[in-house]
Design a protein around this motif. Structure first.
Motif, PDB file in Angstrom:
ATOM      1  N   VAL A   1       0.822  -1.211   0.000  1.00 20.30           N
ATOM      2  CA  VAL A   1       0.000   0.000   0.000  1.00 20.30           C
ATOM      3  C   VAL A   1       0.856   1.260   0.000  1.00 20.30           C
ATOM      4  N   GLY A   2       0.297   2.330  -0.544  1.00 18.78           N
ATOM      5  CA  GLY A   2       0.900   3.641  -0.372  1.00 18.78           C
ATOM      6  C   GLY A   2       1.396   4.285  -1.645  1.00 18.78           C
ATOM      7  N   GLU A   3       1.751   3.482  -2.641  1.00 22.89           N
ATOM      8  CA  GLU A   3       2.293   4.016  -3.887  1.00 22.89           C
ATOM      9  C   GLU A   3       2.243   2.882  -4.899  1.00 22.89           C
ATOM     10  N   PRO A   4       2.403   3.228  -6.168  1.00 20.45           N
ATOM     11  CA  PRO A   4       2.428   2.151  -7.159  1.00 20.45           C
ATOM     12  C   PRO A   4       3.619   1.235  -6.875  1.00 20.45           C
ATOM     13  N   ILE A   5       3.416  -0.057  -7.019  1.00 26.23           N
ATOM     14  CA  ILE A   5       4.543  -0.972  -6.832  1.00 26.23           C
ATOM     15  C   ILE A   5       5.081  -1.338  -8.214  1.00 26.23           C
TER      16      ILE A   5
ATOM     17  N   VAL B   1      -1.701  -8.817  -2.311  1.00 27.94           N
ATOM     18  CA  VAL B   1      -2.776  -7.857  -2.546  1.00 27.94           C
ATOM     19  C   VAL B   1      -2.181  -6.444  -2.583  1.00 27.94           C
ATOM     20  N   ASP B   2      -2.231  -5.843  -3.766  1.00 33.07           N
ATOM     21  CA  ASP B   2      -1.795  -4.455  -3.950  1.00 33.07           C
ATOM     22  C   ASP B   2      -3.047  -3.620  -3.734  1.00 33.07           C
ATOM     23  N   THR B   3      -3.048  -2.832  -2.659  1.00 35.97           N
ATOM     24  CA  THR B   3      -4.277  -2.165  -2.237  1.00 35.97           C
ATOM     25  C   THR B   3      -4.217  -0.673  -2.509  1.00 35.97           C
ATOM     26  N   TRP B   4      -5.083  -0.195  -3.383  1.00 30.83           N
ATOM     27  CA  TRP B   4      -5.144   1.246  -3.635  1.00 30.83           C
ATOM     28  C   TRP B   4      -6.261   1.878  -2.821  1.00 30.83           C
ATOM     29  N   TRP B   5      -5.922   2.934  -2.125  1.00 32.55           N
ATOM     30  CA  TRP B   5      -6.916   3.730  -1.397  1.00 32.55           C
ATOM     31  C   TRP B   5      -6.240   4.989  -0.901  1.00 32.55           C
ATOM     32  N   GLN B   6      -6.929   5.777  -0.092  1.00 25.43           N
ATOM     33  CA  GLN B   6      -6.435   7.092   0.350  1.00 25.43           C
ATOM     34  C   GLN B   6      -6.971   7.424   1.745  1.00 25.43           C
ATOM     35  N   THR B   7      -6.357   8.413   2.363  1.00 26.09           N
ATOM     36  CA  THR B   7      -6.865   8.908   3.647  1.00 26.09           C
ATOM     37  C   THR B   7      -8.362   9.222   3.518  1.00 26.09           C
ATOM     38  N   GLU B   8      -8.723   9.804   2.396  1.00 24.83           N
ATOM     39  CA  GLU B   8     -10.115  10.218   2.174  1.00 24.83           C
ATOM     40  C   GLU B   8     -11.063   9.037   2.026  1.00 24.83           C
TER      41      GLU B   8
ATOM     42  N   GLY C   1      -7.469  12.496  -7.508  1.00 22.62           N
ATOM     43  CA  GLY C   1      -6.156  13.130  -7.633  1.00 22.62           C
ATOM     44  C   GLY C   1      -5.123  12.202  -8.238  1.00 22.62           C
ATOM     45  N   ASP C   2      -5.533  10.972  -8.571  1.00 24.19           N
ATOM     46  CA  ASP C   2      -4.610  10.009  -9.169  1.00 24.19           C
ATOM     47  C   ASP C   2      -4.902   9.812 -10.655  1.00 24.19           C
ATOM     48  N   GLY C   3      -3.825   9.532 -11.391  1.00 27.38           N
ATOM     49  CA  GLY C   3      -3.961   9.097 -12.773  1.00 27.38           C
ATOM     50  C   GLY C   3      -3.955   7.574 -12.796  1.00 27.38           C
TER      51      GLY C   3
ATOM     52  N   GLY D   1       0.064   7.323 -10.310  1.00 27.20           N
ATOM     53  CA  GLY D   1       0.595   8.414  -9.490  1.00 27.20           C
ATOM     54  C   GLY D   1      -0.299   9.641  -9.529  1.00 27.20           C
ATOM     55  N   ARG D   2       0.054  10.619  -8.708  1.00 31.67           N
ATOM     56  CA  ARG D   2      -0.766  11.814  -8.545  1.00 31.67           C
ATOM     57  C   ARG D   2      -0.719  12.694  -9.784  1.00 31.67           C
ATOM     58  N   VAL D   3      -1.835  13.339 -10.056  1.00 33.24           N
ATOM     59  CA  VAL D   3      -1.871  14.286 -11.162  1.00 33.24           C
ATOM     60  C   VAL D   3      -1.918  15.722 -10.637  1.00 33.24           C
TER      61      VAL D   3
ATOM     62  N   HIS E   1       4.561   8.359   1.815  1.00 31.50           N
ATOM     63  CA  HIS E   1       3.994   9.446   2.614  1.00 31.50           C
ATOM     64  C   HIS E   1       3.600  10.585   1.699  1.00 31.50           C
ATOM     65  N   ARG E   2       2.474  11.145   2.023  1.00 34.26           N
ATOM     66  CA  ARG E   2       1.914  12.160   1.158  1.00 34.26           C
ATOM     67  C   ARG E   2       2.319  13.544   1.647  1.00 34.26           C
ATOM     68  N   LEU E   3       2.839  14.356   0.728  1.00 33.22           N
ATOM     69  CA  LEU E   3       3.292  15.697   1.090  1.00 33.22           C
ATOM     70  C   LEU E   3       2.840  16.689   0.030  1.00 33.22           C
TER      71      LEU E   3
HETATM   72  C1  WT7 Z   1      -2.261   8.278  -2.268  1.00 28.21           C
HETATM   73  C2  WT7 Z   1      -2.996   8.343  -0.970  1.00 28.21           C
HETATM   74  C3  WT7 Z   1      -4.195   4.834   2.175  1.00 28.21           C
HETATM   75  C4  WT7 Z   1      -2.944   4.332   1.698  1.00 28.21           C
HETATM   76  C5  WT7 Z   1      -1.763   5.039   2.287  1.00 28.21           C
HETATM   77  C6  WT7 Z   1      -1.504   6.371   1.659  1.00 28.21           C
HETATM   78  C7  WT7 Z   1      -1.137   6.614  -3.455  1.00 28.21           C
HETATM   79  C8  WT7 Z   1      -1.883   4.551  -2.212  1.00 28.21           C
HETATM   80  C9  WT7 Z   1      -1.543   3.006  -3.689  1.00 28.21           C
HETATM   81  C10 WT7 Z   1      -1.394   1.835  -4.492  1.00 28.21           C
HETATM   82  C11 WT7 Z   1      -0.679   3.206  -6.235  1.00 28.21           C
HETATM   83  C12 WT7 Z   1      -1.204   4.241  -4.262  1.00 28.21           C
HETATM   84  C13 WT7 Z   1      -2.115   7.308  -4.369  1.00 28.21           C
HETATM   85  C14 WT7 Z   1      -3.135   7.888  -3.427  1.00 28.21           C
HETATM   86  N1  WT7 Z   1      -1.425   5.189  -3.310  1.00 28.21           N
HETATM   87  N2  WT7 Z   1      -1.946   3.240  -2.429  1.00 28.21           N
HETATM   88  N3  WT7 Z   1      -1.670   0.617  -4.016  1.00 28.21           N
HETATM   89  N4  WT7 Z   1      -0.964   1.988  -5.765  1.00 28.21           N
HETATM   90  N5  WT7 Z   1      -0.776   4.338  -5.540  1.00 28.21           N
HETATM   91  O1  WT7 Z   1      -2.600   7.205   1.893  1.00 28.21           O
HETATM   92  O2  WT7 Z   1      -1.412   9.332   2.332  1.00 28.21           O
HETATM   93  O3  WT7 Z   1      -3.851   9.332   1.750  1.00 28.21           O
HETATM   94  O4  WT7 Z   1      -2.109   8.785   0.030  1.00 28.21           O
HETATM   95  O5  WT7 Z   1      -1.271   7.255  -2.186  1.00 28.21           O
HETATM   96  O6  WT7 Z   1      -1.459   8.319  -5.076  1.00 28.21           O
HETATM   97  O7  WT7 Z   1      -3.820   8.989  -3.946  1.00 28.21           O
HETATM   98  P1  WT7 Z   1      -2.506   8.728   1.561  1.00 28.21           P
END
Ligand code: WT7
Length: 656
Positions: free
Chosen positions: A396-400, A420-427, A509-511, A524-526, A535-537
């Motif tokens: 989790v957290g970024e593209p692998i 399991v490659d898990t995509w999601w966000q704080t939101e 916010g992602d492409g 990644g982010r657009v 970590h998101r900054l």
């Molecule tokens: C951003 C969210 C909740 C996860 C921890 C980070 C990127 C997160 C993936 C993934 C590609 C990912 C996105 C997203 N991201 N997981 N599996 N594959 N990108 O949470 O700090 O809210 O960041 O992390 O860009 O928008 P966050």
């Protein structure tokens, strides 16, 4: 390093074309709770086409004090889930497992960085969380109050979070790596009355002085009346009479009975700050029932939690991953969760694998950036350990990058564990796109298919659907239970940031692109958000910190590809006339950012410039700077001033 070391590829972000496909291992699938693609497809279809009925049924996994009468009220962008219902997530995570068969089951196993181990059964957790809640009550904390938590990883932070939930207080956990200023801003914005912290925390053999950073923050935040301090390291810290209280002293005074407050489904559970495209972090508000159900259900199905599992998510509780998949998700399911306090390379680079073997971890969830670090350190350190208890891996957290995926599959999963490659966000609160491991075949680098109830789509800037194989913006077309409800104190910003780009849809916010099989590939982010080591900054956040320095007139932050961190931080800085630009100034500025925001925001490189290249309308030409940062042959700090005027003029046209 030994010959076996796998090298980290230099261009992982570009290698997203991938043909390999890994069906769920037969042995895994035969015991999984969802065990075929047909089963996933049928459930998914129902979750979209008959979503109210689907969610009403799933919501029975939670224990309700009072049943809800309406599944969803949806007035874009405002969702209300399970209205009329009352429940308490601490009760759901603890009390209901503390009776009957699970009472003596281990809820938490904690390992401190120096090596001590503590574990708590559900019965013990039940007692401790009530005592903790009574301590908060004695400090005047009641339903609706905001409580800041600034701690390392320990059973106590889990207790702090759950004790808030028990009382109906809204927790605001601030990652222990953030600096005083960042902590103060977050406490002030969320109007916290109480702060829970600790004397210090261990990190790579050093003590991080959390209490003294907290003191500095509290000095700037007059609204904070009480500071509760957990003694972790036994460090001498100044205690301010009347304001500061030792946790162990307060615990000695209270009873171990504290009823769980009945909460409305839509009552706020927590606020968590995350970076956006402006300088000010956003306090996302998550509510009780929807968030609880989202984290419980995704944990159950995506991690395929079974009664005997030992589950380990390596995230810090201070991030959303820690909230959802260290604390709430596993405990709501009555699972055994492992917590580790420290660094993966302390005292040696095989610490994680040592932990996996000693505690018989069966499910392991970490970030690609960590996997790339393990690759760099060398597989020989991993191979000293059996890892035979592992059955499922997550990221989790970024593209692998596919190379890291394959290494994870081979060296950690021994080609036996699904990933399991898990995509999601704080939101989003809980996982949105990820394979159901017993049902969905995986492809290295793809988060695969949406979770139940999630309707993602790839669209153009105008909101038009993009055909398979083409990149576009990732949006979500339907509300889901764990979605954030608002930005604390700023509903307009919530609407503007997420619901205005593509009207009617949630803008991530992602492409991303979708392939012919319907699999999602995140790109990644657009927007102006960086992803540094998962970590998101916000670029603006770091820029505001830099311009607060007296010698800086202007600053522009861009990301550049980094083999380990995903993205590195490059700062283009112009300084006050007459200032000497040299390495020592660059170092000073890096330190300044670390002091203002936290070490995670520290620029990798400072490049001084006479002026920033701007368009005629005054917009910083970020694309140009990104290009320069990525391809520029200047390594490390430049001590010469760069003159962008010529190149800026050349590029002006295509930026506008
Ligand atoms: C951003 C969210 C909740 C996860 C921890 C980070 C990127 C997160 C993936 C993934 C590609 C990912 C996105 C997203 N991201 N997981 N599996 N594959 N990108 O949470 O700090 O809210 O960041 O992390 O860009 O928008 P966050």
């Amino acid at each position: 390093m030994a010959a076996e070391t796998t090298s980290v590829p230099s261009s992982f972000t570009s290698s997203l074309r991938e043909d390999r496909i890994f069906p769920p291992p037969a042995e895994f699938a035969s015991q999984a709770s969802i065990r075929s693609r047909e089963q996933y497809d049928a459930l998914y279809r129902r979750s979209i086409e008959d979503s109210d009925a689907f969610w009403a049924e799933q919501a029975q996994l939670l224990d309700w004090f009072q049943p809800f009468h309406t599944v969803l009220e949806w007035n874009v962008p405002h969702a209300k889930w399970f209205t009329g219902g009352t429940l308490n997530l601490c009760y759901n995570a603890v009390d209901r497992h503390a009776k009957g068969a699970r009472a003596s089951k281990t809820a938490l196993i904690w390992e401190g960085e120096p090596g001590e181990v503590r574990s708590l059964t559900y019965e013990e957790l039940h007692i401790e969380v009530q005592r903790f809640a009574n301590v908060l009550k004695n400090l005047g904390v009641k339903k609706g109050d905001r409580v800041a938590i600034y701690m390392g990883v320990s059973p106590e932070i889990v207790l702090a979070v759950l004790a808030c939930a028990r009382l109906g207080a809204v927790h605001n956990v601030v990652f222990g790596g953030f600096a005083a200023h960042a902590l103060a801003d977050r406490m002030a914005d969320s109007e916290c009355r109480v702060l829970i912290t600790q004397d210090a925390g261990f990190r790579r053999g050093q003590e991080v002085p959390l209490k003294s950073i907290a003191d500095e923050a509290v000095e700037r935040t007059p609204g904070v009346e009480h500071v509760l301090v957990y003694r972790r390291c036994g460090r001498e810290v100044p205690m301010k009479e009347g304001r500061d209280h030792w946790l162990h002293e307060e615990l000695a005074k209270v009873s171990s009975e504290c009823p769980a407050e009945p909460m409305d489904s839509e009552d706020p559970l927590f606020i968590l700050y995350t970076s956006g495209t402006t300088g000010k972090p956003k306090g996302l508000v998550h509510t009780t029932a929807g968030y609880g159900l989202g984290t419980m259900l995704t944990s159950k199905y995506i991690f395929d939690l079974q009664e005997q599992d030992v589950y380990w998510c390596t995230a810090d509780v201070g991030w959303i991953t820690g909230h959802s998949y260290v604390v709430y998700g596993p405990l709501l399911n009555g699972a055994t969760a492992l917590l580790y306090e420290g660094a993966p390379n302390w005292p040696e680079v095989d610490r994680f694998w040592d932990i996996v073997d000693r505690h018989k971890v069966s499910i392991f969830y970490t970030a690609p950036t960590a996997i790339r670090a393990f690759m760099k350190w060398g597989a020989e350190h991993v191979r000293k350990h059996s890892l035979s208890t592992l059955r499922l891996l997550g990221t989790v957290g970024e593209p692998i990058n596919p190379e890291a995926w394959m290494w994870y599959h081979r060296e950690i999963g021994h080609e036996r564990c699904p990933i399991v490659d898990t995509w999601w966000q704080t939101e989003t609160g809980s996982i949105m796109i990820a394979p159901i491991p017993g049902a969905v075949a995986t492809k290295p680098g793809s988060a695969t298919l949406p979770f139940f109830g999630v309707l993602p789509e790839i669209v153009t800037k105008e909101g038009e659907p993009v055909p398979p194989g083409h990149g576009g913006l990732l949006v979500i077309r339907k509300p889901w239970p764990a979605m954030a409800r608002t930005i604390y104190g700023n509903p307009d910003r919530y609407q503007a940031a997420y619901w205005s780009e593509i009207p009617g849809s949630y803008f991530t916010g992602d492409g991303a692109r979708r392939d012919e099989d319907g699999y999602f590939w995140l790109m990644g982010r657009v927007d102006d958000v960086l992803n540094v080591s998962g970590h998101r900054l916000g670029t603006m956040e770091i820029e505001s910190a830099l311009v607060a320095h007296t010698k800086v007139t202007e600053a522009a932050i861009v990301g550049r590809p980094d083999d380990l961190k995903g993205e590195g931080i490059v700062a283009f800085v112009s300084v006050v006339d007459g200032t000497e630009v040299d390495k020592s100034l660059a170092d000073e500025l890096k330190k300044f950012v670390a002091k203002e925001i936290g070490a995670l925001a520290r620029p990798d490189e400072i490049r001084f410039t006479q002026a920033l290249p701007k368009t005629r309308s005054g917009k910083i030409m970020r694309r140009l700077l990104r290009e320069l940062a990525a391809t520029g042959d200047v390594k490390g700090d430049t001590t010469t001033l760069e003159d962008f005027s010529v190149v800026a003029k050349l590029k002006e046209k295509d930026e506008e």
